[in-house]
Write a protein that holds these residues in place. Structure first.
Motif, mmCIF file in Angstrom:
data_model
loop_
_atom_site.group_PDB
_atom_site.id
_atom_site.type_symbol
_atom_site.label_atom_id
_atom_site.label_comp_id
_atom_site.label_asym_id
_atom_site.label_seq_id
_atom_site.Cartn_x
_atom_site.Cartn_y
_atom_site.Cartn_z
ATOM 1 N N TYR A 176 0.849 -1.188 0.000
ATOM 2 C CA TYR A 176 0.000 0.000 0.000
ATOM 3 C C TYR A 176 0.889 1.245 0.000
ATOM 4 O O TYR A 176 0.639 2.194 -0.740
ATOM 5 C CB TYR A 176 -0.896 -0.010 1.237
ATOM 6 C CG TYR A 176 -1.715 1.254 1.404
ATOM 7 C CD1 TYR A 176 -2.733 1.561 0.504
ATOM 8 C CD2 TYR A 176 -1.478 2.123 2.471
ATOM 9 C CE1 TYR A 176 -3.493 2.716 0.654
ATOM 10 C CE2 TYR A 176 -2.234 3.276 2.620
ATOM 11 C CZ TYR A 176 -3.235 3.572 1.716
ATOM 12 O OH TYR A 176 -3.986 4.713 1.860
ATOM 13 N N HIS A 177 1.931 1.251 0.850
ATOM 14 C CA HIS A 177 2.943 2.298 0.852
ATOM 15 C C HIS A 177 4.262 1.658 0.421
ATOM 16 O O HIS A 177 5.052 1.239 1.270
ATOM 17 C CB HIS A 177 3.109 2.920 2.244
ATOM 18 C CG HIS A 177 2.108 3.988 2.559
ATOM 19 N ND1 HIS A 177 1.870 5.052 1.724
ATOM 20 C CD2 HIS A 177 1.280 4.142 3.624
ATOM 21 C CE1 HIS A 177 0.944 5.822 2.266
ATOM 22 N NE2 HIS A 177 0.566 5.287 3.405
ATOM 23 N N PRO A 178 4.516 1.526 -0.879
ATOM 24 C CA PRO A 178 5.748 0.862 -1.310
ATOM 25 C C PRO A 178 6.983 1.619 -0.847
ATOM 26 O O PRO A 178 7.004 2.859 -0.873
ATOM 27 C CB PRO A 178 5.639 0.861 -2.841
ATOM 28 C CG PRO A 178 4.669 1.940 -3.170
ATOM 29 C CD PRO A 178 3.706 1.996 -2.014
ATOM 30 N N PRO A 179 7.992 0.898 -0.366
ATOM 31 C CA PRO A 179 9.224 1.573 0.060
ATOM 32 C C PRO A 179 9.927 2.216 -1.130
ATOM 33 O O PRO A 179 9.798 1.764 -2.269
ATOM 34 C CB PRO A 179 10.063 0.421 0.637
ATOM 35 C CG PRO A 179 9.530 -0.809 -0.020
ATOM 36 C CD PRO A 179 8.071 -0.569 -0.234
ATOM 37 N N LYS A 180 10.630 3.278 -0.845
ATOM 38 C CA LYS A 180 11.360 3.977 -1.896
ATOM 39 C C LYS A 180 12.502 3.113 -2.391
ATOM 40 O O LYS A 180 13.263 2.548 -1.604
ATOM 41 C CB LYS A 180 11.894 5.313 -1.375
ATOM 42 C CG LYS A 180 12.588 6.160 -2.425
ATOM 43 C CD LYS A 180 13.013 7.504 -1.839
ATOM 44 C CE LYS A 180 13.714 8.358 -2.895
ATOM 45 N NZ LYS A 180 14.120 9.670 -2.320
ATOM 46 N N MET A 181 12.625 3.009 -3.714
ATOM 47 C CA MET A 181 13.676 2.182 -4.285
ATOM 48 C C MET A 181 15.046 2.832 -4.093
ATOM 49 O O MET A 181 15.239 4.010 -4.377
ATOM 50 C CB MET A 181 13.420 1.956 -5.780
ATOM 51 C CG MET A 181 14.425 1.009 -6.435
ATOM 52 S SD MET A 181 14.399 -0.642 -5.712
ATOM 53 C CE MET A 181 12.782 -1.201 -6.244
#
Length: 361
Positions: free
Chosen positions: A257-262
């Motif tokens: 839902y809140h994807p981590p920053k790549m």
């Protein structure tokens, strides 16, 4: 330097790890107690500290004392900056560091030789009642259950497994099939003293769990599947997932839902997992055919926990699976994707506990 480090760490954790969700974060905010740091964010934080300050944190320093808050972390960074890495520290993997962090919480680790060229790595907490056996999603290590294990500690007996080909389990077969995974897991279960189990599984780990529940209904008191359901067009779904897996950023966007920053470190980690032979050998032709009948003959009480924003296994698929079972229920979690136990660990545990209490009645 310490004040500068503290300010930079606050910015990094708030902006990069939490997507700006903690504007009030300061040097005394409890990072571990509030669940700000989990297995995924810890990987990124350790990589950031290494790259930004030239401080590779040794495994013996990954303890709650040093990661209690930003002030304690900045003091550790200051003490390590400029120190030449020891050969031992350079050889320790990021996954090993995460496991060491769990040990500092009193979570026990073990590597058990179960025979046939397989050694099962586990993380375990002690509590009461039937043993929760936690099977991760394909490619995820046992540390993916770390937040859940900390919530369970002292309340429930629980053990999280590394599947063959991933994590710190050791196997002579680097491309195990679905059938191999089932047999490896059963080999391990034979070593347990506990003979009453609650199977808690994420994604493809649910296929292993349903097979065990089908074979041993007298031992399995309940089955909990998250990020899993009835896949009607398996070949099409698997083809789409493989394409998605070739683009780590797209995979994260679909899974969270809140994807981590790549970041480069996270991208390297994902590329390593998604390119492993074990990732692609799991769903062979036999396994894909088995997906269509994976819930047939399952008689134990079953709970499906579905993330409302799961783009890999949509929540509607969990509801279709529940319809095939005589004793099944579905709970949707808001603001969750494919890995609900990682994104909402406390709520996840509460839902499972509530389900188990109702089953006991």
């Amino acid at each position: 330097m310490e004040i500068k480090v503290e300010k930079e760490l606050i910015d990094f954790i708030n902006n990069d790890l939490l997507e700006g969700a903690a504007p009030d974060l300061d040097e005394n905010t409890p990072l571990l107690e509030l669940g700000i740091l989990n297995s995924l964010s810890m990987v990124r934080l350790l990589a950031h500290v290494d790259q930004k300050y030239g401080a590779k944190i040794p495994e013996n320093n990954i303890t709650p004392v040093h990661f209690e808050n930003i002030k304690t972390l900045s003091m550790l960074i200051k003490s390590l900056s400029g120190i030449v890495e020891t050969e031992r520290a350079a050889e320790v993997s990021e996954l090993e560091r995460l496991v060491c962090l769990q040990e500092s919480y009193g979570i026990q680790r073990e590597l058990i030789d179960t025979g046939n060229g397989f050694k099962q790595h586990t993380l375990r907490v002690k509590g009461k009642g039937p043993l929760w056996i936690m099977l991760p999603a394909l490619g995820n290590p046992s540390t993916s259950w770390s937040s859940t294990l900390r919530s369970l500690q002292g309340r429930h007996n629980a053990i999280a497994l590394d599947l063959a080909g991933f994590g710190l389990s050791q196997s002579s077969n680097d491309a195990p099939s679905y059938v191999d995974h089932v047999e490896f897991t059963l080999q391990f279960l034979e070593t347990l003293e506990e003979q009453e189990w609650v199977l808690v599984a994420n994604s493809a780990g649910s296929m292993i769990a349903t097979e065990i529940a089908r074979r041993y209904p007298e031992k399995v008191k309940a089955l909990v599947c998250t990020g899993f359901g009835l896949v009607e067009d398996v070949d099409s779904w698997w083809g789409d997932l493989k394409k998605m897996s070739s683009n780590p950023e797209q995979f994260l966007a679909a899974a969270y839902y809140h994807p981590p920053k790549m970041t480069p470190a996270l991208e390297d980690l994902l590329n390593d997992v998604l390119s492993r032979p074990a990732y692609h050998s799991f769903l062979d032709e036999y396994a894909r055919k088995s997906m269509a009948t994976t819930f047939d003959g399952v008689k134990v009480p079953t709970l499906f926990i579905a993330g409302n924003h799961d783009q890999i296994i949509p929540p509607e698929w969990s509801e279709k699976a529940a319809e095939k079972l005589e004793n099944a229920t579905v709970t949707r979690l808001s603001r969750c994707g494919h890995f609900s136990a990682s994104e909402r660990p406390e709520e996840f545990v509460w839902v499972v506990e509530d389900f188990l209490n109702k089953v006991a009645m």
